[in-house]
Design a protein around this motif. Structure first.
Motif, mmCIF file in Angstrom:
data_model
loop_
_atom_site.group_PDB
_atom_site.id
_atom_site.type_symbol
_atom_site.label_atom_id
_atom_site.label_comp_id
_atom_site.label_asym_id
_atom_site.label_seq_id
_atom_site.Cartn_x
_atom_site.Cartn_y
_atom_site.Cartn_z
ATOM 1 N N ASP A 18 0.837 -1.207 0.000
ATOM 2 C CA ASP A 18 0.000 0.000 0.000
ATOM 3 C C ASP A 18 0.869 1.254 0.000
ATOM 4 O OD1 ASP A 18 -0.068 1.016 3.123
ATOM 5 O OD2 ASP A 18 0.286 -1.138 2.884
ATOM 6 N N VAL A 19 0.229 2.362 -0.309
ATOM 7 C CA VAL A 19 0.921 3.638 -0.497
ATOM 8 C C VAL A 19 1.642 4.082 0.787
ATOM 9 C CG1 VAL A 19 0.562 6.070 -1.083
ATOM 10 C CG2 VAL A 19 -0.684 4.297 -2.314
ATOM 11 N N ALA A 20 1.003 3.911 1.936
ATOM 12 C CA ALA A 20 1.618 4.324 3.206
ATOM 13 C C ALA A 20 2.909 3.551 3.471
ATOM 14 C CB ALA A 20 0.641 4.125 4.354
ATOM 15 N N SER A 21 2.901 2.256 3.164
ATOM 16 C CA SER A 21 4.103 1.437 3.378
ATOM 17 C C SER A 21 5.245 1.908 2.494
ATOM 18 C CB SER A 21 3.818 -0.032 3.074
ATOM 19 O OG SER A 21 2.824 -0.512 3.933
ATOM 20 N N ILE A 22 4.936 2.263 1.262
ATOM 21 C CA ILE A 22 5.990 2.735 0.353
ATOM 22 C C ILE A 22 6.623 4.009 0.893
ATOM 23 C CG2 ILE A 22 6.409 3.734 -1.931
ATOM 24 C CD1 ILE A 22 5.041 1.513 -3.148
ATOM 25 N N LYS A 23 5.794 4.909 1.383
ATOM 26 C CA LYS A 23 6.323 6.152 1.953
ATOM 27 C C LYS A 23 7.247 5.834 3.133
ATOM 28 C CE LYS A 23 5.023 10.662 3.713
ATOM 29 N NZ LYS A 23 3.969 11.621 4.003
ATOM 30 N N ASN A 24 6.831 4.914 3.988
ATOM 31 C CA ASN A 24 7.659 4.530 5.146
ATOM 32 C C ASN A 24 8.987 3.918 4.706
ATOM 33 O OD1 ASN A 24 5.690 5.414 6.898
ATOM 34 N ND2 ASN A 24 4.787 3.389 7.177
ATOM 35 N N ILE A 25 8.939 3.077 3.668
ATOM 36 C CA ILE A 25 10.168 2.464 3.137
ATOM 37 C C ILE A 25 11.109 3.572 2.647
ATOM 38 C CG2 ILE A 25 11.131 1.040 1.269
ATOM 39 C CD1 ILE A 25 8.426 -0.612 1.482
ATOM 40 N N CYS A 26 10.559 4.504 1.871
ATOM 41 C CA CYS A 26 11.360 5.615 1.334
ATOM 42 C C CYS A 26 12.054 6.371 2.463
ATOM 43 C CB CYS A 26 10.486 6.581 0.546
ATOM 44 S SG CYS A 26 9.983 5.966 -1.066
ATOM 45 N N PHE A 27 11.270 6.736 3.482
ATOM 46 C CA PHE A 27 11.831 7.537 4.563
ATOM 47 C C PHE A 27 12.882 6.775 5.365
ATOM 48 C CE2 PHE A 27 8.648 10.492 3.369
ATOM 49 C CZ PHE A 27 9.063 11.735 3.846
ATOM 50 N N SER A 28 12.675 5.479 5.575
ATOM 51 C CA SER A 28 13.679 4.725 6.335
ATOM 52 C C SER A 28 14.985 4.614 5.547
ATOM 53 C CB SER A 28 13.152 3.355 6.755
ATOM 54 O OG SER A 28 12.892 2.560 5.643
ATOM 55 N N PHE A 29 14.909 4.460 4.223
ATOM 56 C CA PHE A 29 16.130 4.380 3.404
ATOM 57 C C PHE A 29 16.872 5.711 3.355
ATOM 58 C CE2 PHE A 29 14.700 0.310 1.708
ATOM 59 C CZ PHE A 29 15.894 -0.326 1.424
ATOM 60 N N ILE A 30 16.145 6.809 3.195
ATOM 61 C CA ILE A 30 16.862 8.095 3.068
ATOM 62 C C ILE A 30 17.431 8.556 4.417
ATOM 63 C CG2 ILE A 30 15.773 8.831 0.907
ATOM 64 C CD1 ILE A 30 13.995 10.745 2.497
ATOM 65 N N LYS A 31 16.889 8.028 5.503
ATOM 66 C CA LYS A 31 17.503 8.316 6.816
ATOM 67 C C LYS A 31 18.795 7.518 6.970
ATOM 68 C CE LYS A 31 13.676 9.642 9.844
ATOM 69 N NZ LYS A 31 12.380 9.036 9.510
ATOM 70 N N LYS A 32 18.791 6.310 6.441
ATOM 71 C CA LYS A 32 19.903 5.388 6.665
ATOM 72 C C LYS A 32 21.102 5.663 5.742
ATOM 73 C CE LYS A 32 20.671 0.402 7.043
ATOM 74 N NZ LYS A 32 20.095 -0.918 6.833
ATOM 75 N N TYR A 33 20.835 6.089 4.506
ATOM 76 C CA TYR A 33 21.912 6.270 3.526
ATOM 77 C C TYR A 33 22.034 7.732 3.115
ATOM 78 C CZ TYR A 33 21.502 1.196 2.861
ATOM 79 O OH TYR A 33 21.452 -0.156 3.045
ATOM 80 N N ASP A 34 23.280 8.161 2.878
ATOM 81 C CA ASP A 34 23.516 9.544 2.429
ATOM 82 C C ASP A 34 23.424 9.690 0.922
ATOM 83 O OD1 ASP A 34 23.946 10.488 4.930
ATOM 84 O OD2 ASP A 34 26.123 10.201 4.866
ATOM 85 N N ASN A 35 23.462 8.583 0.213
ATOM 86 C CA ASN A 35 23.619 8.677 -1.245
ATOM 87 C C ASN A 35 22.651 7.729 -1.950
ATOM 88 O OD1 ASN A 35 24.797 6.356 -0.280
ATOM 89 N ND2 ASN A 35 26.473 6.372 -1.743
ATOM 90 N N ILE A 36 21.387 7.781 -1.527
ATOM 91 C CA ILE A 36 20.432 6.839 -2.121
ATOM 92 C C ILE A 36 19.341 7.574 -2.875
ATOM 93 C CG2 ILE A 36 18.893 6.628 -0.111
ATOM 94 C CD1 ILE A 36 18.957 3.491 -0.884
#
Length: 112
Positions: A18-36
């Motif tokens: 679902d759309v909410a899960s995708i947003k959460n995935i995006c935010f967790s990745f951009i917090k974790k990596y500087d170059n993603i």
């Protein structure tokens, strides 16, 4: 799958979630990596919902803007969208264009 290009981690994928899960995935990745750079899509009824997210360090270092990118590549799925420089969402009605969309993102990122 994650792809590396010019020190950039790129993840382009269509997910069955679902759309909410995708947003959460995006935010967790951009917090974790500087170059993603993430381009994640999902289908909802007859629409394709596309999320583009990038690390805030990339926004600053490369002068990138997710809103510009989403509107540039969104044409493949008849989508326009908006958001913030590090995260943008668009909704389109042409699922046949999803492969071209991901290809055009990779082409675009080769130039940065």
């Amino acid at each position: 799958e994650m792809m590396e290009l010019n020190d950039l981690k790129i993840l382009c994928s269509e997910l069955k979630t679902d759309v909410a899960s995708i947003k959460n995935i995006c935010f967790s990745f951009i917090k974790k990596y500087d170059n993603i750079f993430l381009a994640l899509a999902t289908r909802k009824e007859n629409k394709i919902i596309l999320n583009i997210a990038l690390s805030k360090t990339l926004v600053q270092a490369k002068q990138l803007d997710a809103r510009d990118i989403i509107n540039q590549v969104g044409q493949h799925i008849n989508a326009r969208g908006g958001g913030q420089p590090f995260f943008a969402v668009a909704s389109g009605d042409n699922p046949k264009g999803i492969t071209n969309l991901f290809d055009s993102i990779k082409e675009l990122l080769k130039m940065i």
